[in-house]
Each structure stands twice: as structure tokens, then as C-alpha cells.
Design a protein around this motif. Structure first.
Motif, PDB file in Angstrom:
ATOM      1  N   GLN A 806      18.881 -27.015  16.590  1.00 46.89           N
ATOM      2  CA  GLN A 806      19.642 -27.368  15.384  1.00 46.89           C
ATOM      3  C   GLN A 806      18.713 -27.800  14.257  1.00 46.89           C
ATOM      4  OE1 GLN A 806      23.171 -29.918  15.830  1.00 46.89           O
ATOM      5  NE2 GLN A 806      22.476 -31.101  14.072  1.00 46.89           N
ATOM      6  N   SER A 807      17.583 -28.369  14.645  1.00 44.94           N
ATOM      7  CA  SER A 807      16.691 -28.895  13.614  1.00 44.94           C
ATOM      8  C   SER A 807      15.279 -28.976  14.187  1.00 44.94           C
ATOM      9  CB  SER A 807      17.151 -30.280  13.178  1.00 44.94           C
ATOM     10  OG  SER A 807      17.224 -31.126  14.303  1.00 44.94           O
ATOM     11  N   SER A 808      14.317 -29.106  13.293  1.00 47.34           N
ATOM     12  CA  SER A 808      12.920 -29.278  13.702  1.00 47.34           C
ATOM     13  C   SER A 808      12.336 -30.426  12.912  1.00 47.34           C
ATOM     14  CB  SER A 808      12.100 -28.009  13.405  1.00 47.34           C
ATOM     15  OG  SER A 808      12.643 -26.907  14.079  1.00 47.34           O
ATOM     16  N   TYR A 809      11.403 -31.125  13.538  1.00 40.34           N
ATOM     17  CA  TYR A 809      10.727 -32.223  12.852  1.00 40.34           C
ATOM     18  C   TYR A 809       9.232 -32.019  13.047  1.00 40.34           C
ATOM     19  CZ  TYR A 809      10.006 -36.881  10.999  1.00 40.34           C
ATOM     20  OH  TYR A 809       9.637 -37.936  10.206  1.00 40.34           O
ATOM     21  N   VAL A 810       8.525 -31.894  11.934  1.00 45.33           N
ATOM     22  CA  VAL A 810       7.096 -31.597  12.022  1.00 45.33           C
ATOM     23  C   VAL A 810       6.332 -32.696  11.296  1.00 45.33           C
ATOM     24  CG1 VAL A 810       5.315 -29.854  11.620  1.00 45.33           C
ATOM     25  CG2 VAL A 810       7.709 -29.150  11.909  1.00 45.33           C
ATOM     26  N   SER A 811       5.327 -33.265  11.978  1.00 44.92           N
ATOM     27  CA  SER A 811       4.483 -34.240  11.286  1.00 44.92           C
ATOM     28  C   SER A 811       3.075 -33.679  11.155  1.00 44.92           C
ATOM     29  CB  SER A 811       4.505 -35.588  11.988  1.00 44.92           C
ATOM     30  OG  SER A 811       4.443 -35.424  13.365  1.00 44.92           O
ATOM     31  N   PHE A 812       2.414 -34.086  10.104  1.00 43.03           N
ATOM     32  CA  PHE A 812       1.081 -33.566   9.778  1.00 43.03           C
ATOM     33  C   PHE A 812       0.116 -34.730   9.670  1.00 43.03           C
ATOM     34  CE2 PHE A 812       4.361 -31.019   7.635  1.00 43.03           C
ATOM     35  CZ  PHE A 812       4.135 -29.782   8.209  1.00 43.03           C
ATOM     36  N   HIS A 826       2.188 -31.681  14.407  1.00 46.52           N
ATOM     37  CA  HIS A 826       2.855 -32.003  15.667  1.00 46.52           C
ATOM     38  C   HIS A 826       4.325 -31.632  15.495  1.00 46.52           C
ATOM     39  CE1 HIS A 826       4.016 -34.056  19.289  1.00 46.52           C
ATOM     40  NE2 HIS A 826       4.953 -34.672  18.595  1.00 46.52           N
ATOM     41  N   VAL A 827       4.846 -30.846  16.412  1.00 47.95           N
ATOM     42  CA  VAL A 827       6.192 -30.298  16.239  1.00 47.95           C
ATOM     43  C   VAL A 827       7.148 -30.860  17.279  1.00 47.95           C
ATOM     44  CG1 VAL A 827       7.574 -28.184  16.248  1.00 47.95           C
ATOM     45  CG2 VAL A 827       5.257 -28.151  15.292  1.00 47.95           C
ATOM     46  N   GLU A 828       8.279 -31.361  16.792  1.00 45.93           N
ATOM     47  CA  GLU A 828       9.369 -31.720  17.705  1.00 45.93           C
ATOM     48  C   GLU A 828      10.446 -30.651  17.550  1.00 45.93           C
ATOM     49  OE1 GLU A 828      11.194 -35.869  17.814  1.00 45.93           O
ATOM     50  OE2 GLU A 828       9.401 -36.149  16.580  1.00 45.93           O
ATOM     51  N   HIS A 829      10.773 -29.990  18.607  1.00 47.61           N
ATOM     52  CA  HIS A 829      11.796 -28.937  18.568  1.00 47.61           C
ATOM     53  C   HIS A 829      11.504 -27.869  17.512  1.00 47.61           C
ATOM     54  CE1 HIS A 829      14.053 -31.205  21.408  1.00 47.61           C
ATOM     55  NE2 HIS A 829      14.193 -32.225  20.590  1.00 47.61           N
ATOM     56  N   GLY A 830      10.537 -27.039  17.799  1.00 52.04           N
ATOM     57  CA  GLY A 830      10.157 -25.992  16.850  1.00 52.04           C
ATOM     58  C   GLY A 830      11.128 -24.826  16.765  1.00 52.04           C
ATOM     59  N   GLU A 831      12.042 -24.721  17.748  1.00 47.26           N
ATOM     60  CA  GLU A 831      12.886 -23.506  17.845  1.00 47.26           C
ATOM     61  C   GLU A 831      13.611 -23.194  16.540  1.00 47.26           C
ATOM     62  OE1 GLU A 831      13.594 -26.323  19.436  1.00 47.26           O
ATOM     63  OE2 GLU A 831      12.988 -26.119  21.523  1.00 47.26           O
ATOM     64  N   TYR A 832      14.194 -24.242  15.955  1.00 46.89           N
ATOM     65  CA  TYR A 832      14.989 -23.977  14.753  1.00 46.89           C
ATOM     66  C   TYR A 832      14.112 -23.401  13.638  1.00 46.89           C
ATOM     67  CZ  TYR A 832      17.635 -24.415  10.540  1.00 46.89           C
ATOM     68  OH  TYR A 832      18.226 -24.109   9.350  1.00 46.89           O
ATOM     69  N   ALA A 833      12.960 -24.028  13.400  1.00 50.12           N
ATOM     70  CA  ALA A 833      12.076 -23.569  12.317  1.00 50.12           C
ATOM     71  C   ALA A 833      11.559 -22.157  12.609  1.00 50.12           C
ATOM     72  CB  ALA A 833      10.915 -24.529  12.146  1.00 50.12           C
ATOM     73  N   LEU A 834      11.295 -21.871  13.864  1.00 52.56           N
ATOM     74  CA  LEU A 834      10.814 -20.535  14.219  1.00 52.56           C
ATOM     75  C   LEU A 834      11.894 -19.497  13.959  1.00 52.56           C
ATOM     76  CD1 LEU A 834       8.830 -21.382  17.474  1.00 52.56           C
ATOM     77  CD2 LEU A 834       7.896 -20.669  15.248  1.00 52.56           C
ATOM     78  N   LYS A 835      13.131 -19.856  14.305  1.00 52.74           N
ATOM     79  CA  LYS A 835      14.249 -18.945  14.061  1.00 52.74           C
ATOM     80  C   LYS A 835      14.394 -18.634  12.572  1.00 52.74           C
ATOM     81  CE  LYS A 835      18.709 -19.667  13.629  1.00 52.74           C
ATOM     82  NZ  LYS A 835      19.708 -20.695  13.654  1.00 52.74           N
ATOM     83  N   GLU A 836      14.176 -19.634  11.752  1.00 51.24           N
ATOM     84  CA  GLU A 836      14.274 -19.430  10.301  1.00 51.24           C
ATOM     85  C   GLU A 836      13.082 -18.651   9.751  1.00 51.24           C
ATOM     86  OE1 GLU A 836      16.735 -20.333   8.050  1.00 51.24           O
ATOM     87  OE2 GLU A 836      17.934 -20.872   9.805  1.00 51.24           O
ATOM     88  N   GLY A 837      12.027 -18.571  10.545  1.00 54.73           N
ATOM     89  CA  GLY A 837      10.855 -17.808  10.117  1.00 54.73           C
ATOM     90  C   GLY A 837       9.999 -18.477   9.053  1.00 54.73           C
TER      91      GLY A 837
END
Ligand SMILES: *[C@@H]1O[C@H](CO)[C@@H](O)[C@H](O)[C@H]1NC(C)=O
Ligand SMILES: *[C@@H]1O[C@H](CO)[C@@H](O)[C@H](O)[C@H]1NC(C)=O
Ligand SMILES: *[C@@H]1O[C@H](CO)[C@@H](O)[C@H](O)[C@H]1NC(C)=O
Ligand SMILES: *[C@@H]1O[C@H](CO)[C@@H](O)[C@H](O)[C@H]1NC(C)=O
Ligand SMILES: *[C@@H]1O[C@H](CO)[C@@H](O)[C@H](O)[C@H]1NC(C)=O
Ligand SMILES: *[C@@H]1O[C@H](CO)[C@@H](O)[C@H](O)[C@H]1NC(C)=O
Ligand SMILES: *[C@@H]1O[C@H](CO)[C@@H](O)[C@H](O)[C@H]1NC(C)=O
Length: 891
Positions: A806-812, A826-837
Motif C-alpha cells: 500500500q505504501s513505501s517508506y524510504v530513508s536516506f 533504506h527501504v521499508e516495504h519497497g513493493e508499492y514504489a516498485l509497482k509505481e516504477g
């Protein structure tokens, strides 16, 4: 009746929990000039030394029975450590319950000991002591012994500082303040003298339909909360959870509350940082509502868009002018005879109107309509009114009939949103209207609640008076009870008007017998709660609503705007302060009518205003019916300024949206005063007309005519201009910056990584573009670091949470060691962001003084384009999926 001279009990309370560091100083014992309560006895001790209940009594003589009423003979006092970061102090009549803010509006733990954690795992930060004769209490920061609140009169007998007074319609309590305290809050009002509260002022808290252009009097909202920053920079918050009218007087060394009803229900939040105060405070009053992504874009409104053709052309003109526009609005103009949930078929033919809204949606834009609480009663065939009557959900006059007032539709009745049956009725009305026209958000205006008449038992003579009459034409009786005219007069309207002046009479009753006298300040928030529920149910998406009247905690339900301002530079300056004040009240989604509601203003003013207003979270232009059109694109210079400023806002939308997430999860304001990020820099405490977006981006707007420069305070460190990346290095000083007519100064502070996308004419388009990360490192530093993060979801999921798919959280994180730099994610739940491309295509590192010889991506030499100039390293063509962790390094 001397029992103890000192609060041995309270000391025990702290000692047991803490072991050490207890503040056991005796509070000064003074003889009150008049009145006061005595500590009688401890009635109950809560387990684990987490609080106690005590009895306070009026001394037999002199018992006060003065013009303000009779002292209540016996009071219950409860001190309760609700948890390590919240101390509650409650005082009420021991003999009978009194009015309190309903639990349905602000849920809170019961006062009883049962609500306490049986095994507290953290020691409390705040402690309490009290004196017995007169009774007074003090709240102390245990670790330092610093007294944060002290209701005992000072021994030097400060004038006007009396011990506790508790009467039916008059409660007075004061606190001592050290010199050098800096106080913020106690709204809502337009402030002529900046952000920090000023000794000598009295703040009147009573929701009132007054134009926001009038400073320093009661206004639409009621926020009985303040933040106190002490020398050394530690902050705490004080909430008096009470919905009755009150005045708070600030003197150099004291603050005095004069409240006309309810109970004293104080909550103390220890911070010690301002952001921690906000976290602790919104944990109680409600976390700010998550805003849809599109709501952070630009909104256009005016009163006087008379037909759908005009509205269409405005949308088209924005596009032609190349100025972003996310959301088009209609004020009351669309309605039939100003009736809620109706439309004028001649000016807004449904088919065409709906076609227009469909077109907006197809273009990734949105549409918001205005709705007022007053339900017109002049028309026999008006079903909304009839259905409400059947459900019996209107406010009642003291004779039991629906209370009649007058607003735009002429004679009206007002829904009682505290009545549980009102929300289903309202939801149904929203549903029926939405079935005809799929609007995206609702603007709930006039909900103080506003009335063109004053009084009760109003009679309408049956004549329908034409459009636009704001003078009362109902025949009303004066209401002169002690509710309308309590013994203590609030400075209502700045002229001591009766409480019911241009609102519902104070004797009006809610469904359960609650009087308007008690619930008046909650009207707007109760409507917001109902409207949020209705919109969520009807649209099944994250709701957007905008309310004029608010109470503490309203931010959990609604956005807010600063109200009816005017096209002047003073109003532009006021807007900056009110927006920060709203954020500190827990209502972070806020902005002002850009370019001013009243009057036309000039191209120059409007240009400066969009340069400020673009960066407020809620960014909307609005204007009164009498004005000529003044959309941004009608002014040549404003057009350029809007393209630039909104262009930057749109690039920053990922950053704003992440701030929206932080607001929703931790209560942090999106727009912050400088002291929020730099509490240890005392110079920030007096900055009123610059603001921070989050902790890292500083906006220093021009707020005066004919200026080509701006004097701006820069806390210590390196700052980079967000437009051209030029550098400002400050020792903590005021600098003069160039600010020609088309320039607004926006700087990012060292230590930040800002996620950005490309600009576009809608947020829907901007969301599809690649990301750029701007990494700001200090100049001339051999060892430095920066960090940032981004929250990503579809922008209108009802729940804004980090959740797989449903969502992704990325810290840099970035680090520079001499010439060796790294940037990792550092990625928490990357699936959503990957789906969005989504990809990170560009990284701009500021503060890199020499060109690197090699760049690696994930350990391999990079094919990215590398550019280095002065202090800027730019890597482009990276093509890194944001949903996958990466490591970039350079040497
Ligand atoms: C308080 O004073 C008022 C007015 O003088 C009087 O009517 C009332 O009885 C007094 N109440 C008490 C409890 O003494
Ligand atoms: C403090 O107590 C409230 C009410 O019980 C609770 O909602 C909140 O999570 C607690 N906060 C902490 C930090 O324990
Ligand atoms: C719409 O309103 C505008 C401005 O008031 C007016 O000039 C125009 O004739 C109206 N058009 C229609 C179709 O009513
Ligand atoms: C009713 O009130 C309106 C507004 O005050 C007034 O113009 C009108 O003459 C009145 N009509 C009657 C029948 O009294
Ligand atoms: C408007 O822009 C022009 C340049 O296009 C500039 O010379 C002029 O000073 C600006 N006027 C104002 C009022 O800012
Ligand atoms: C700004 O300049 C205009 C035109 O020169 C002048 O009329 C106005 O008084 C100036 N305003 C201020 C605040 O200096
Ligand atoms: C930077 O990287 C080079 C090559 O890997 C290494 O020799 C050097 O020690 C590094 N410098 C620092 C300060 O870490």
C-alpha cells in the motif's frame, strides 16, 4: 482547618517513582488578599503513586459571594500522571458534575485510577507539589527542578494574581512565569504584534464570525493551548481542555485564565523540544488528519463564479498561463437560493456541471464545494430541511422548537452535530448530492456558528428577502439570562458584546440539554467530525474538508484557513503568523486567502503573496464577490512569481507529503516557526515573518511594498538557495538578501536530504516524474552527514500508514569523509514504489568542494553523468528504483 502546611503527599508521589531528583522545595506560603481555597484532605490515592484525589474547601471566612457569583464550597482536585509525558490536573465541583468537552469529541482516559497503567515502565518527567493555605499547585520538571506552572500567588503579592477562584460562571487561575519565558499559542486571533505572545495582552477565546483582517480580537477558533519556551531552549505545553468562553491575560510574570464555565482540566506536556510537545499534545487531542496528495497542490476559488462557464474558463486560463492548478472551488454561487445540497439549474445546469467535474477528474484535477450549516426553512419543497426535521436534529430554542436564525438562505435552523442522529442525516444529504455531482471535498464555512440575527424566539414574517442581505430581518426577542450575560463579560467582538451576538442564543439547547453557552466553541469542530465521516463514507477515499471554526483537536478532522483577510501587506504578514499558530494548535493543514479576500490589491502585492502562500500547506486564492476578477494569471508579474513559487512547491510535493505523514503520525506542524528546529538559538524565538517547511527549508518572504531586498535571520550553518543552489553561510545572524520582484528566498539547511520530483501543472502529473534527491552538506567540513526520508502511497488511501503493497517508506543517509562521499537508502516495504516504477534519476550534493574522480553505484563504477561546479556535485541519469535500496559513493 489547618491540615498540612506542605504537600508531603505529592513529594512521596514523586519520590517513590523516581528514587532521586525529587523537587522537594517548599512553595512560598502566602496569605491571599482575598478568597482562595484550602487543601482539606486527600480523598484517594492512586496505585503506584500515580496520583491522588483531594478535597479543597472555601475557608469559613471570608467566603466570597461577590458580583461574579458565589464560591463553590467544596472542590475535587485530582492530580494524575497519565504517563511519563503527560500530567493532568483536574479541578471541579465536589458536589455535582459540571460541563466538560464531550468524550465523543476528544476521547481521553477516565479520571479514575482504573485508567492508569498498573506497571508504569517509565518515570514521569513532570511532578506536582502544592500548598495548602491558600491552595495552589505547581508543576515541575523533575530532572531540573524547574517550575513550569505555579498557581500559588507570589509572595510579593503581584497585583491581579489571586489564588484559585471557582464559581459557577467564573473560574480564575493564574500561573507565575519567570521573566524570559517565551509563550506561543492561545488562539485563534490575528496577531498585530507577531508570533510570540506579548505581555499586556489579553487573549479572548470565543468562536466568532469576525473578519480576520481585524487583529487582536476573538476570531473563528478556540485553541486554549500554549507552548512555553524557557531560557536554555526547553519547551513545554499547557492545555486547558475547556470549551467555555475564556480570557487569558498575559503579564510580564504571570498568565491568568478567566473562564466562564466548565471545569479546570489541565494537561501538561514536558517536551522538552517543541516537536515533542506537539507529539505529546496531539496524542491527547488527536493526530492531525492525513491530507490527500492533491490537497497540497494549488486551489482556486472566488465568491462570484456565477456560472459553470466562468468556472471552466478559469481552469482553462490557469492551463494557458502555465500556472499549476490542482483544485477548483465554488463558493455558495452554485446553489439554488443559497440552500445546501442544491444547485441553480440555470447557472449550473447539472449535465454541464457534471461534465465539467468529470473533465477535471480526467485531467487529474479536483473540485470542492462550499456548504454552510444554516439549513433554509423558507421553501416548502426543500427536502434536506424536512428530513432533518423528521430526524429531529436541529438546535432547539428554550421553548423546545427548532432555533431560528438567519444566514444566506434567509431564515434557517442549525443542525446539532453533537446529536448522534445528525451525522447519519448529514451523510445521507452528502450522499444524495454526491450522487448528482461527484465533488471531492467540502468547505464548511460560517460555523462559529454565524447568524445575521441576535436573540431568541425569532419570527419570520414569510417574506423572502432577496440575495445578499446580511442585516437581520427576523423579529427576535432579546435573551437576557445569566447565560447570555454572565457576570464576567468576555471582550466579545472587541466591544464586550453579549455572548449571543450574531450567533445562536446562549439558552439554545443541544439534544441532551447541553446549552449553547457550554458548547458554542465546539460547533465548528462537531460539524467537521460529521463531515469527515460523511465524506469518507461517501467517497471511500481519504477526505478533504476545510473548516473556518475549529477547536483544539479539530486538526484531526479538517484543514483550516485563516479567514476573511484583505489585500494589504499587513494581512500578508499576519497570515504567516496565523499559519504557524494553527500548526502549533494541532491544525497543520492551513493557509490564507492568497492575494487577499477583500479588495483588489496590486500586481506587486499578489506577486509577493503567492511567493509566501505557495509554500503554505494549504495554498488557495480566494476573493470576495464585490471584487473584479483577480486570478493570478490576470497580473503579469504575479503570473511569473506564481510559476516560480508554485513550480518549486510542486517539485517539493514529495517532501510536503512526507511532512503530512509526520503531522499525521506525530503531530508535527508542516510549517514551523524557526525555534522549532533551533530551540537553542534564542534569536529564533522572536522571528515572526519567516517560516520553516519541516525542519530544514527556510522561507524568507518579502512582506513590504517596494522592497528589492529582505532582511532574514539565518540560524547557524550553511544554507543553500533552493532555486539556484547558491550558498549562505551564517554565524546565526540577520542577512540582507536580494529579493527583486520575482524572487522569493527559499533555503535548505545543511544536514538535510530533500526528496523532490519534477514540476507539473497538476500534482497528478508531478507524481509521475522521476525523483531528485538534494543532499545539503555543510561547506568546508571534512566530516559531515545528512539525512532525509520520503513516504509514498497513492495519495488518497483512507489510512496513511506504512504497509506492504500500500505504501513505501524510504530513508536516506549521506556521509562525507574528506573527499569520500556515500549516499545510501533504506527501504521499508519497497513493493508499492516498485509497482509505481518510481526512480531516483538525479542526486544533487551541495557542499562538495572538489570534483570526484570516480562514482560507484552499488559497488560498480557508475555510468551516471557527473557534473561538478563550485560546491555542487550533480549526478544524473542514475535510473535507480526508489523502492530498492542503493548505495552511491564517490571519491
Ligand atoms: C450571594 O449574594 C446574593 C446577592 O447579594 C444573594 O442573593 C445570595 O443569597 C447570596 N448567596 C449566598 C450563598 O450567600
Ligand atoms: C499516554 O497515555 C495515553 C492515554 O492512556 C496513551 O494514549 C498514550 O499512548 C500514552 N503515551 C505514552 C508515551 O505512553
Ligand atoms: C456567466 O457569467 C458571466 C460573468 O458573470 C457572464 O458574463 C456570462 O454571460 C454568463 N454565461 C452564462 C452562459 O450564463
Ligand atoms: C417582512 O419583513 C421584510 C424585511 O424586514 C419587510 O421588507 C416586509 O415588508 C415584511 N413583510 C410584512 C408582510 O410585514
Ligand atoms: C513587473 O515586472 C517588470 C519586469 O517585467 C519589472 O520591471 C517591474 O518592476 C515589476 N513590477 C512590480 C510592481 O514588481
Ligand atoms: C511604493 O512605491 C509607490 C510608487 O513609487 C509609492 O506610491 C508608495 O508609497 C511606495 N510604498 C511604500 C510603502 O514605500
Ligand atoms: C577515501 O577513500 C580512499 C580510497 O578508498 C581511501 O584510501 C581513503 O582512506 C579514504 N579516506 C577517508 C578519509 O576515509
Amino acid at each position: 482547618m489547618k491540615t498540612m502546611t506542605m504537600a508531603m503527599w505529592a513529594i512521596l508521589l514523586l519520590a517513590t517513582l523516581l528514587g532521586s531528583g525529587v523537587d522537594a522545595r517548599r512553595l512560598p506560603h502566602v496569605v491571599p488578599s482575598v478568597g482562595g481555597y484550602q487543601f482539606h484532605s486527600v480523598v484517594k490515592e492512586y496505585p503506584n503513586q500515580q496520583g491522588f484525589e483531594a478535597k479543597l474547601v472555601v475557608p469559613a471566612s471570608p467566603s466570597r459571594n461577590d458580583t461574579l457569583g458565589r464560591d463553590i464550597a467544596s472542590l475535587t482536585f485530582i492530580a494524575k500522571i497519565e504517563n511519563s509525558t503527560r500530567l493532568r490536573v483536574y479541578i471541579s465541583d465536589a458536589a455535582q458534575p459540571r460541563w466538560e468537552v464531550p468524550q465523543s469529541m476528544i476521547p481521553r482516559p477516565a479520571l479514575s485510577a482504573e485508567s492508569l497503567d498498573s506497571t508504569p515502565d517509565q518515570s514521569p518527567v513532570l511532578g506536582l507539589t502544592y500548598t495548602t493555605e491558600p491552595f495552589g499547585f505547581a508543576v515541575t520538571r523533575i530532572a531540573t527542578g524547574e517550575v513550569l506552572f505555579n498557581s500559588t500567588p507570589p509572595s510579593d503579592g503581584t497585583e491581579g494574581f489571586d489564588p484559585l477562584v471557582f464559581k459557577d460562571q467564573y473560574i480564575e487561575v493564574s500561573t507565575q512565569l519567570p521573566s524570559g519565558a517565551s509563550l506561543y499559542g492561545l488562539g485563534e486571533s490575528t496577531r498585530s504584534d507577531g508570533l510570540k505572545l506579548k505581555p499586556g495582552r489579553t487573549y479572548t477565546l470565543w468562536t466568532t464570525d469576525i473578519a480576520a483582517l481585524i487583529p487582536d480580537i476573538d476570531l473563528y477558533g478556540d485553541w486554549p493551548f500554549y507552548i512555553d519556551v524557557r531560557e536554555g531552549g526547553s519547551a513545554h505545553g499547557v492545555l486547558l481542555l475547556n470549551s467555555n468562553g475564556m480570557e487569558v491575560s498575559y503579564k510580564e510574570n504571570s498568565l491568568t485564565y478567566r473562564v466562564i464555565g466548565g471545569v479546570l482540566d489541565f494537561y501538561f506536556f514536558p517536551g522538552p523540544s517543541p516537536l515533542e510537545v506537539m507529539d505529546q499534545y496531539t496524542q491527547l487531542v488527536g493526530r492531525p488528519a492525513a491530507q490527500p496528495y492533491w490537497a497540497l497542490g494549488f486551489h482556486q476559488c472566488r465568491w462570484g463564479y456565477r456560472n459553470v462557464t466562468v468556472v471552466k474558463s478559469v481552469v482553462e486560463n490557469f492551463r494557458k498561463a502555465g500556472i499549476p492548478l490542482d483544485t477548483m472551488w465554488n463558493d455558495i454561487d452554485y446553489s439554488d437560493k443559497f440552500l445546501d445540497f442544491t444547485h441553480d439549474e440555470e447557472r449550473f445546469p447539472l449535465k454541464e456541471w457534471r461534465g465539467f467535474v468529470d473533465e477535471l477528474h480526467a485531467n487529474g484535477q479536483h473540485y470542492v464545494i462550499l456548504v454552510d450549516p444554516g439549513i433554509g426553512i423558507a421553501y416548502d419543497d426543500y427536502q434536506t430541511y424536512k428530513r432533518g426535521l423528521e430526524q429531529d436534529i436541529y438546535l432547539k430554542d428554550d421553548d423546545g422548537t427548532p432555533y431560528m436564525g438567519q444566514v444566506w438562505p434567509g431564515p434557517v435552523v442549525y443542525p446539532d452535530f453533537l446529536n448522534p442522529n445528525a451525522t447519519p442525516w448529514w451523510t445521507n444529504e452528502v450522499q444524495l448530492f454526491h450522487d448528482q455531482l461527484p465533488f471531492d471535498g467540502m468547505w464548511i464555512d460560517m460555523n462559529e456558528v454565524s447568524n445575521f440575527c441576535t436573540g431568541k424566539h425569532c419570527i419570520w414574517n414569510g417574506t423572502i428577502v432577496p440575495d445578499g442581505i446580511t442585516t437581520c430581518y427576523l423579529q427576535c426577542e432579546e435573551s437576557n439570562t445569566n447565560l447570555d450575560e454572565p457576570p464576567f463579560k468576555l471582550n466579545h467582538f472587541g466591544t464586550n458584546e453579549k455572548l449571543g451576538h450574531l450567533t445562536a442564543a446562549m439558552t439554545v439547547k443541544h439534544w441532551d440539554g447541553t446549552t449553547e453557552y457550554d458548547a458554542h466553541n465546539l460547533y465548528g469542530m462537531s460539524e467537521a467530525i460529521a463531515t469527515k465521516k460523511a465524506l469518507t463514507e461517501v467517497r471511500q477515499k481519504r477526505p478533504f474538508l476545510l473548516s473556518r471554526s475549529t477547536f483544539v483537536g479539530a486538526g484531526a478532522h479538517t484543514a483550516h484557513w485563516t479567514g476573511d483577510n484583505k489585500a494589504t501587506y499587513e494581512d500578508l504578514a499576519y497570515s504567516i503568523v496565523t499559519v504557524m499558530n494553527s500548526g502549533m494548535a494541532g491544525i497543520p493543514m492551513v493557509g490564507a486567502d492568497i492575494c487577499g479576500f477583500y479588495d483588489m490589491g496590486t500586481d506587486e502585492l499578489c506577486s509577493r503573496w503567492i511567493q509566501t502562500g505557495a509554500f503554505h500547506p494549504f495554498s488557495r486564492a480566494h476573493s470576495v464577490r464585490d471584487n473584479d476578477n483577480k486570478e493570478l494569471y490576470l497580473f503579469p508579474n504575479t503570473t511569473v512569481s506564481a510559476q516560480k513559487a508554485l513550480g518549486m512547491k510542486y517539485q517539493l510535493l514529495p517532501y510536503y507529503y512526507t511532512l503530512n505523514y509526520d503531522a499525521h503520525t506525530k503531530g508535527y506542524p508542516m510549517i514551523r516557526p524557526l525555534f522549532f528546529a533551533f530551540p537553542n538559538d534564542p534569536k529564533t524565538l522572536d522571528v515572526s515573518y519567516q517560516f520553516l517547511i519541516g525542519n530544514h527549508i527556510l522561507v524568507s518572504p518579502v512582506i513590504t511594498a517596494n522592497a528589492t531586498t529582505v532582511d532574514a535571520y539565518f540560524p547557524k550553518g550553511t544554507w543553500y538557495n533552493m532555486f539556484d543552489h547558491s550558498q549562505v553561510v551564517s554565524k546565526g545572524e540577520t542577512l540582507t538578501l536580494q529579493a527583486p520582484w520575482d524572487v522569493v528566498n527559499v533555503h535548505v539547511h545543511e544536514g538535510a536530504i530533500i526528496p523532490m520530483q519534477e514540476g507539473a501543472l497538476t500534482s497528478t502529473e508531478a507524481r509521475k516524474t522521476p525523483f531528485t534527491l538534494v543532499v545539503a552538506l555543510p561547506s568546508n567540513s571534512l566530516l559531515s552527514s545528512a539525512s532525509g526520508d520520503v513516504f509514498l502511497d497513492n495519495g488518497e488511501e483512507i489510512d496513511m500508514v506504512v504497509k506492504a503493497y500500500q505504501s513505501s517508506y524510504v530513508s536516506f543517509k549521506a556521509a562525507l569523509n574528506d573527499k569520500n562521499g556515500t549516499l545510501t537508502s533504506h527501504v521499508e516495504h519497497g513493493e508499492y514504489a516498485l509497482k509505481e516504477g518510481w526512480i531516483v534519476d538525479k542526486v544533487v550534493v551541495l557542499g562538495v568542494d572538489s570534483a570526484p574522480s570516480v562514482v560507484y553505484v552499488n559497488g560498480k563504477p557508475s555510468l551516471a553523468k557527473v557534473m561538478h561546479k563550485e560546491h555542487k556535485l550533480e549526478l544524473s541519469g542514475l535510473g535507480l528504483p526508489i523502492g530498492e535500496e542503493f548505495e552511491l559513493s564517490w571519491k
